[in-house]
Design an enzyme around this catalytic site. Structure first.
Site, PDB file in Angstrom:
ATOM      1  N   ASN A  63       0.860  -1.179   0.000  1.00  0.00           N
ATOM      2  CA  ASN A  63       0.000   0.000   0.000  1.00  0.00           C
ATOM      3  C   ASN A  63       0.900   1.233   0.000  1.00  0.00           C
ATOM      4  OD1 ASN A  63      -1.709   2.190   0.865  1.00  0.00           O
ATOM      5  ND2 ASN A  63      -3.176   0.659   1.538  1.00  0.00           N
ATOM      6  N   HIS A  75     -10.115  -5.302  -3.485  1.00  0.00           N
ATOM      7  CA  HIS A  75      -8.794  -5.678  -2.991  1.00  0.00           C
ATOM      8  C   HIS A  75      -8.896  -5.970  -1.498  1.00  0.00           C
ATOM      9  CE1 HIS A  75      -9.200  -1.281  -2.860  1.00  0.00           C
ATOM     10  NE2 HIS A  75      -8.418  -1.302  -1.790  1.00  0.00           N
ATOM     11  N   HIS A 108      -6.975  -5.892   2.149  1.00  0.00           N
ATOM     12  CA  HIS A 108      -5.881  -5.292   2.920  1.00  0.00           C
ATOM     13  C   HIS A 108      -5.393  -6.262   3.986  1.00  0.00           C
ATOM     14  CE1 HIS A 108      -6.304  -0.997   1.695  1.00  0.00           C
ATOM     15  NE2 HIS A 108      -7.547  -1.390   1.403  1.00  0.00           N
TER      16      HIS A 108
END
EC number: 2.7.7.53
Length: 162
Positions: free
Chosen positions: A51, A121, A123
Site C-alpha cells: 500500500n 482488494h 488489505h
C-alpha cells in the site's frame, strides 16, 4: 518542537488528481515494473502489492489482475487464488515483522472507506499493541520506521514458497 515531513502523502491527503484509469489495472498489466510498483508476488489471476499510503510498515493488498468491481465478479478460481495469496501474505508478514495481530479486510464502496472503490482488494495490516499513538490520533499522521522499498525487500525475502 519536532517536525515530521511526509510530502509524498500530500496528493492523497488533499484528495488531489489521480492518474487516469485504474491504478490496480495498470499495476496488474505491468509485470515488468514490479519493483517500482512495489509488487511482492504474482499469481496467475491476482497479485500482492504494498500500500503506497500504509497504516503500518508491511501494509499490503491482494488484488485481482482484472478489473473486478464487487464480490459478485470474483469467480471460484480467482477467489481461491486470492485467498491463497492472503494466507501467504499473512505468513510473510508474521515471518518478517512478528506482529501481535493482523487486520485482514475489504472496504467495498466509497461509503465503506474504499480509496479505490471500483476494483476490489484485500488489505493486510500488521498490528502491535499501542501502534496508534498521539501522532495518529491527534495529528492524523503515521510515523513509519522504514521505507516502502525496505518493506518490499523484507517481505520478498520472507515470501513463503508455494
Amino acid at each position: 518542537m519536532e517536525h515530521l515531513f511526509a510530502g509524498w502523502r500530500a496528493q492523497f491527503v488533499a484528495g488531489g488528481e489521480r492518474p487516469a484509469g485504474c491504478v490496480f489495472c495498470t499495476i496488474g498489466a505491468e509485470s515488468e515494473n514490479d519493483d517500482s510498483n512495489y509488487v511482492i508476488a504474482r499469481g496467475k489471476l491476482s497479485f500482492v502489492v504494498m500500500n503506497l499510503y500504509p497504516y503500518t510498515s508491511g501494509h499490503l493488498m491482494v488484488v485481482p489482475s482484472s478489473h473486478v468491481g464487487d464480490l459478485a465478479g470474483l469467480d471460484g478460481e480467482l477467489t481461491n487464488e486470492m485467498l491463497g495469496l492472503v494466507r501467504r501474505s499473512h505468513d510473510a508478514l508474521v515471518a518478517a515483522y512478528h506482529p501481535e495481530g493482523i487486520n485482514v479486510g475489504m472496504n467495498l464502496g466509497r461509503a465503506a472507506g474504499a480509496g479505490i472503490a471500483d476494483h476490489v482488494h484485500v488489505h493486510l495490516v500488521p498490528r502491535w499493541s499501542g501502534d496508534a499513538n498521539f501522532m495518529s490520533t491527534v495529528a492524523e499522521t503515521r510515523v513509519l520506521p522504514e521505507t516502502l522499498s525496505d518493506s518490499l525487500a523484507k517481505l520478498r525475502a520472507h515470501w513463503p514458497a508455494n
